[in-house]
Scaffold this motif. Sequence first.
Motif, PDB file in Angstrom:
ATOM      1  N   ARG A  91       2.155   6.971 -11.335  1.00  0.00           N
ATOM      2  CA  ARG A  91       2.963   5.776 -11.531  1.00  0.00           C
ATOM      3  C   ARG A  91       2.099   4.593 -11.946  1.00  0.00           C
ATOM      4  O   ARG A  91       1.013   4.377 -11.420  1.00  0.00           O
ATOM      5  N   LYS A  92       2.563   3.846 -12.891  1.00  0.00           N
ATOM      6  CA  LYS A  92       1.857   2.654 -13.332  1.00  0.00           C
ATOM      7  C   LYS A  92       2.021   1.542 -12.309  1.00  0.00           C
ATOM      8  O   LYS A  92       2.847   1.615 -11.416  1.00  0.00           O
ATOM      9  N   ALA A  93       1.181   0.509 -12.459  1.00  0.00           N
ATOM     10  CA  ALA A  93       1.277  -0.627 -11.551  1.00  0.00           C
ATOM     11  C   ALA A  93       2.687  -1.210 -11.615  1.00  0.00           C
ATOM     12  O   ALA A  93       3.321  -1.240 -12.662  1.00  0.00           O
ATOM     13  N   GLU A  94       3.160  -1.639 -10.487  1.00  0.00           N
ATOM     14  CA  GLU A  94       4.496  -2.215 -10.398  1.00  0.00           C
ATOM     15  C   GLU A  94       4.609  -3.419 -11.322  1.00  0.00           C
ATOM     16  O   GLU A  94       3.760  -4.313 -11.281  1.00  0.00           O
ATOM     17  N   PRO A  95       5.618  -3.443 -12.189  1.00  0.00           N
ATOM     18  CA  PRO A  95       5.771  -4.572 -13.113  1.00  0.00           C
ATOM     19  C   PRO A  95       5.833  -5.899 -12.363  1.00  0.00           C
ATOM     20  O   PRO A  95       6.534  -6.017 -11.356  1.00  0.00           O
ATOM     21  N   GLY A  96       5.072  -6.865 -12.825  1.00  0.00           N
ATOM     22  CA  GLY A  96       5.065  -8.176 -12.199  1.00  0.00           C
ATOM     23  C   GLY A  96       4.109  -8.303 -11.036  1.00  0.00           C
ATOM     24  O   GLY A  96       3.885  -9.404 -10.532  1.00  0.00           O
ATOM     25  N   ARG A  97       3.531  -7.188 -10.585  1.00  0.00           N
ATOM     26  CA  ARG A  97       2.594  -7.232  -9.462  1.00  0.00           C
ATOM     27  C   ARG A  97       1.293  -7.881  -9.918  1.00  0.00           C
ATOM     28  O   ARG A  97       0.784  -7.616 -11.001  1.00  0.00           O
ATOM     29  N   LEU A  98       0.728  -8.708  -9.071  1.00  0.00           N
ATOM     30  CA  LEU A  98      -0.485  -9.437  -9.424  1.00  0.00           C
ATOM     31  C   LEU A  98      -1.682  -8.491  -9.461  1.00  0.00           C
ATOM     32  O   LEU A  98      -1.898  -7.699  -8.543  1.00  0.00           O
ATOM     33  N   VAL A  99      -2.453  -8.583 -10.534  1.00  0.00           N
ATOM     34  CA  VAL A  99      -3.700  -7.833 -10.679  1.00  0.00           C
ATOM     35  C   VAL A  99      -4.845  -8.832 -10.759  1.00  0.00           C
ATOM     36  O   VAL A  99      -4.792  -9.798 -11.536  1.00  0.00           O
ATOM     37  N   VAL A 100      -5.869  -8.606  -9.951  1.00  0.00           N
ATOM     38  CA  VAL A 100      -7.045  -9.475  -9.902  1.00  0.00           C
ATOM     39  C   VAL A 100      -8.251  -8.659 -10.328  1.00  0.00           C
ATOM     40  O   VAL A 100      -8.480  -7.560  -9.810  1.00  0.00           O
ATOM     41  N   ALA A 101      -9.039  -9.160 -11.268  1.00  0.00           N
ATOM     42  CA  ALA A 101     -10.270  -8.495 -11.691  1.00  0.00           C
ATOM     43  C   ALA A 101     -11.452  -9.315 -11.198  1.00  0.00           C
ATOM     44  O   ALA A 101     -11.522 -10.521 -11.436  1.00  0.00           O
ATOM     45  N   ALA A 102     -12.381  -8.663 -10.490  1.00  0.00           N
ATOM     46  CA  ALA A 102     -13.578  -9.333  -9.971  1.00  0.00           C
ATOM     47  C   ALA A 102     -14.805  -8.737 -10.635  1.00  0.00           C
ATOM     48  O   ALA A 102     -14.900  -7.525 -10.814  1.00  0.00           O
ATOM     49  N   SER A 103     -15.759  -9.590 -10.976  1.00  0.00           N
ATOM     50  CA  SER A 103     -16.892  -9.118 -11.758  1.00  0.00           C
ATOM     51  C   SER A 103     -17.830  -8.218 -10.975  1.00  0.00           C
ATOM     52  O   SER A 103     -18.267  -7.186 -11.478  1.00  0.00           O
ATOM     53  N   ILE A 104     -18.168  -8.562  -9.733  1.00  0.00           N
ATOM     54  CA  ILE A 104     -19.186  -7.827  -8.981  1.00  0.00           C
ATOM     55  C   ILE A 104     -18.677  -7.494  -7.575  1.00  0.00           C
ATOM     56  O   ILE A 104     -17.721  -8.119  -7.101  1.00  0.00           O
ATOM     57  N   PRO A 105     -19.288  -6.515  -6.882  1.00  0.00           N
ATOM     58  CA  PRO A 105     -18.763  -6.082  -5.582  1.00  0.00           C
ATOM     59  C   PRO A 105     -18.558  -7.172  -4.538  1.00  0.00           C
ATOM     60  O   PRO A 105     -17.518  -7.182  -3.871  1.00  0.00           O
TER      61      PRO A 105
END
Length: 260
Positions: free
Chosen positions: A31-45
């Motif tokens: 299943r793909k990410a829930e539409p409208g759900r917030l996705v956060v990308a972080a550069s490093i651990p």
Amino acid sequence: MLAPRFVSPRLVVVVAGLVLAAVVGGIAGCRKAEPGRLVVAASIPPLAALARDVAGPDADVVLLVEAPPPAPQSVAVSDARPADRAKDARVLVLVGLGYDEALAALAPAAVAKQRVLRVGDRVPTLSRDDGTPNPFVWLDPQRMRLAAKALAEELARADSSHAAAYRQRAAALDARLGGLDEAVEKIASQGAGPACGSPALAYFRERYHLEGPGLAPLPGAEGGSAAAPPADIFGPVGGSMETYGTLLRSLAEACARRPR
């Protein structure tokens, strides 16, 4: 000719249930990410650890760079994992200060209402001998406490329906970071050996007042060392607050060691 074997109705129900569970599980895995759900990308651990704690179950956090790059003074796009991990991100969390700015290209500006948090813009910074900003701000948990509060506000603006939850988790994280800071301070109070001399540890040394023979002066001081950062400035793979704590305690223990 063999007589037909009796099959228990209960067995049929159990097997059918297992098959159904497997099918449903397979669908869920694809299943793909829930539409409208917030996705956060972080550069490093360390920043991913911060983001995961603040986001909790209300947003998905993806990590772009898992290990320290070959050129430790900065992060390049080639150091990152596949770009599709960030393509849906509405919040991008970077160190800034010239360290990982190239990764901004992995989260297309076409994403609606995209927000970029540069931690280096939200905390006090130190400078290198050449006057450029020292980017290794995550090695001071006090600065990370400021970053957690700033991140909660960015998530709240990007996803107002969970704003209160983000702020509550940031407050809880602040307390955890305070406890971690105290624990690391006890280790660091044993003193500092030459292993603590890298300019990458300037924030760490400043926070814990580490001074000693053989140490490089803080960046900006006359005669500052140009030594490379320690091999592990991200901590164990995973990007959680537990691994971040392990990183700081390991640095404190390494700094406290004296050559025999």
